[in-house]
Design a protein around this motif. Structure first.
Motif, short mmCIF file in Angstrom:
data_model
loop_
_atom_site.label_atom_id
_atom_site.label_comp_id
_atom_site.label_asym_id
_atom_site.label_seq_id
_atom_site.Cartn_x
_atom_site.Cartn_y
_atom_site.Cartn_z
N LEU A 109 0.73 -7.26 18.05
CA LEU A 109 1.74 -7.92 17.22
C LEU A 109 1.15 -8.29 15.87
CD1 LEU A 109 3.43 -10.19 19.91
CD2 LEU A 109 4.20 -7.97 19.07
N GLU A 110 -0.07 -8.79 15.87
CA GLU A 110 -0.75 -9.14 14.62
C GLU A 110 -0.90 -7.91 13.74
OE1 GLU A 110 -3.87 -8.77 12.00
OE2 GLU A 110 -4.31 -8.19 14.04
N ALA A 111 -1.32 -6.79 14.32
CA ALA A 111 -1.52 -5.56 13.55
C ALA A 111 -0.20 -5.05 12.98
CB ALA A 111 -2.17 -4.49 14.43
N THR A 112 0.87 -5.15 13.73
CA THR A 112 2.19 -4.71 13.27
C THR A 112 2.63 -5.54 12.07
OG1 THR A 112 2.78 -3.99 15.50
CG2 THR A 112 4.60 -4.40 13.96
N LEU A 113 2.47 -6.84 12.18
CA LEU A 113 2.86 -7.74 11.10
C LEU A 113 2.01 -7.48 9.85
CD1 LEU A 113 4.87 -10.05 10.65
CD2 LEU A 113 3.09 -11.63 11.44
N TRP A 114 0.70 -7.38 10.02
CA TRP A 114 -0.19 -7.16 8.88
C TRP A 114 0.09 -5.82 8.20
CZ3 TRP A 114 -2.44 -9.44 5.27
CH2 TRP A 114 -3.44 -8.83 4.50
N ASP A 115 0.34 -4.79 8.97
CA ASP A 115 0.65 -3.47 8.40
C ASP A 115 1.88 -3.56 7.51
OD1 ASP A 115 0.39 -0.47 8.28
OD2 ASP A 115 2.37 -0.64 9.23
N TYR A 116 2.90 -4.25 7.98
CA TYR A 116 4.12 -4.41 7.18
C TYR A 116 3.80 -5.11 5.86
CZ TYR A 116 8.32 -6.43 5.32
OH TYR A 116 9.29 -6.83 4.46
N PHE A 117 3.06 -6.21 5.92
CA PHE A 117 2.76 -6.96 4.70
C PHE A 117 1.88 -6.16 3.75
CE2 PHE A 117 3.72 -10.91 7.23
CZ PHE A 117 4.87 -11.20 6.54
N GLU A 118 0.93 -5.44 4.26
CA GLU A 118 0.09 -4.62 3.38
C GLU A 118 0.92 -3.56 2.65
OE1 GLU A 118 -4.49 -3.97 4.16
OE2 GLU A 118 -3.24 -3.10 5.74
N ARG A 119 1.75 -2.84 3.40
CA ARG A 119 2.58 -1.81 2.78
C ARG A 119 3.55 -2.40 1.77
NH1 ARG A 119 5.92 0.20 6.11
NH2 ARG A 119 5.42 -1.03 7.93
N SER A 120 4.17 -3.51 2.12
CA SER A 120 5.12 -4.15 1.22
C SER A 120 4.45 -4.64 -0.05
CB SER A 120 5.80 -5.33 1.92
OG SER A 120 6.53 -4.88 3.03
N ALA A 121 3.30 -5.26 0.09
CA ALA A 121 2.60 -5.79 -1.09
C ALA A 121 2.21 -4.67 -2.04
CB ALA A 121 1.37 -6.58 -0.65
N HIS A 122 1.75 -3.56 -1.51
CA HIS A 122 1.39 -2.42 -2.36
C HIS A 122 2.63 -1.84 -3.04
CE1 HIS A 122 -2.94 -1.90 -1.69
NE2 HIS A 122 -2.69 -2.53 -0.56
N ALA A 123 3.74 -1.81 -2.33
CA ALA A 123 4.97 -1.24 -2.88
C ALA A 123 5.56 -2.11 -3.99
CB ALA A 123 6.01 -1.06 -1.77
N LEU A 124 5.26 -3.40 -4.01
CA LEU A 124 5.85 -4.29 -5.00
C LEU A 124 5.05 -4.40 -6.28
CD1 LEU A 124 7.28 -7.09 -2.69
CD2 LEU A 124 8.52 -5.30 -3.91
N VAL A 125 3.89 -3.76 -6.34
CA VAL A 125 3.13 -3.75 -7.60
C VAL A 125 4.00 -3.07 -8.66
CG1 VAL A 125 1.11 -2.80 -8.78
CG2 VAL A 125 0.86 -3.84 -6.52
N ASN A 126 4.17 -3.75 -9.80
CA ASN A 126 5.04 -3.18 -10.83
C ASN A 126 4.35 -3.06 -12.19
OD1 ASN A 126 5.09 -5.83 -11.81
ND2 ASN A 126 7.08 -6.28 -10.92
N THR A 127 3.06 -3.39 -12.24
CA THR A 127 2.29 -3.21 -13.47
C THR A 127 0.80 -3.17 -13.13
OG1 THR A 127 1.86 -4.02 -15.70
CG2 THR A 127 2.13 -5.69 -13.98
N PHE A 128 0.05 -2.50 -13.99
CA PHE A 128 -1.40 -2.50 -13.81
C PHE A 128 -2.07 -3.23 -14.96
CE2 PHE A 128 0.06 0.77 -11.01
CZ PHE A 128 -0.72 0.56 -9.88
N GLU A 129 -1.26 -3.96 -15.73
CA GLU A 129 -1.78 -4.76 -16.83
C GLU A 129 -2.24 -6.11 -16.30
OE1 GLU A 129 1.29 -5.08 -19.75
OE2 GLU A 129 1.49 -2.92 -19.96
N ASP A 130 -3.19 -6.71 -17.01
CA ASP A 130 -3.67 -8.05 -16.60
C ASP A 130 -2.67 -9.12 -16.91
OD1 ASP A 130 -5.99 -7.18 -15.48
OD2 ASP A 130 -7.12 -7.36 -17.34
#
Length: 130
Positions: A109-130
């Motif tokens: 269950l922990e791995a399932t939850l973490w996988d979702y958050f990792e994928r979501s966080a990467h998908a929400l990146v909208n800039t590479f500027e500081d």
């Protein structure tokens, strides 16, 4: 629950109480984060915590309160006004990792939850500027 009924992920992790604890722990970290805290429009993080909890509960098979009160999640659109760069993503993930660890969930269950958050966080990146 009969043999034919399969518990939702929401039920498997402990339902409302688990998501309440997860979100509360997450926002304890965000409250002191100099990069993330300014992204929240309200001084009090309570409304943001409620929104995240409702979203997660709905996503994982719990009550549909989020869409009933806020409509479609539209996660990317809702995050456009904020500079979500890799640093912000990594800080968000650090606080979420600590929150997940505080739950002491079974490994699958922990791995399932973490996988979702990792994928979501990467998908929400909208800039590479500081």
């Amino acid at each position: 629950m009969t043999e034919q009924q399969v518990a939702t992920f929401y039920e498997q992790v402990g339902g409302h109480e688990t998501f309440e604890r997860l979100v509360a722990e997450f926002y304890r970290g965000v409250a002191d984060d100099p990069v993330l805290k300014p992204m929240y429009p309200e001084e009090d993080l309570g409304p943001a915590a409620d929104r995240l909890r409702m979203f997660l509960e709905q996503y994982w098979g719990g009550p549909t309160t989020y869409s009933e009160t806020r409509g479609h999640p539209r996660l990317r659109m809702r995050h456009v006004p904020y500079k979500v760069n890799p640093d912000a993503r990594d800080r968000w993930l650090k606080h979420m990792r600590a929150a997940i660890d505080s739950l002491d969930l079974p490994p699958m269950l922990e791995a399932t939850l973490w996988d979702y958050f990792e994928r979501s966080a990467h998908a929400l990146v909208n800039t590479f500027e500081d």
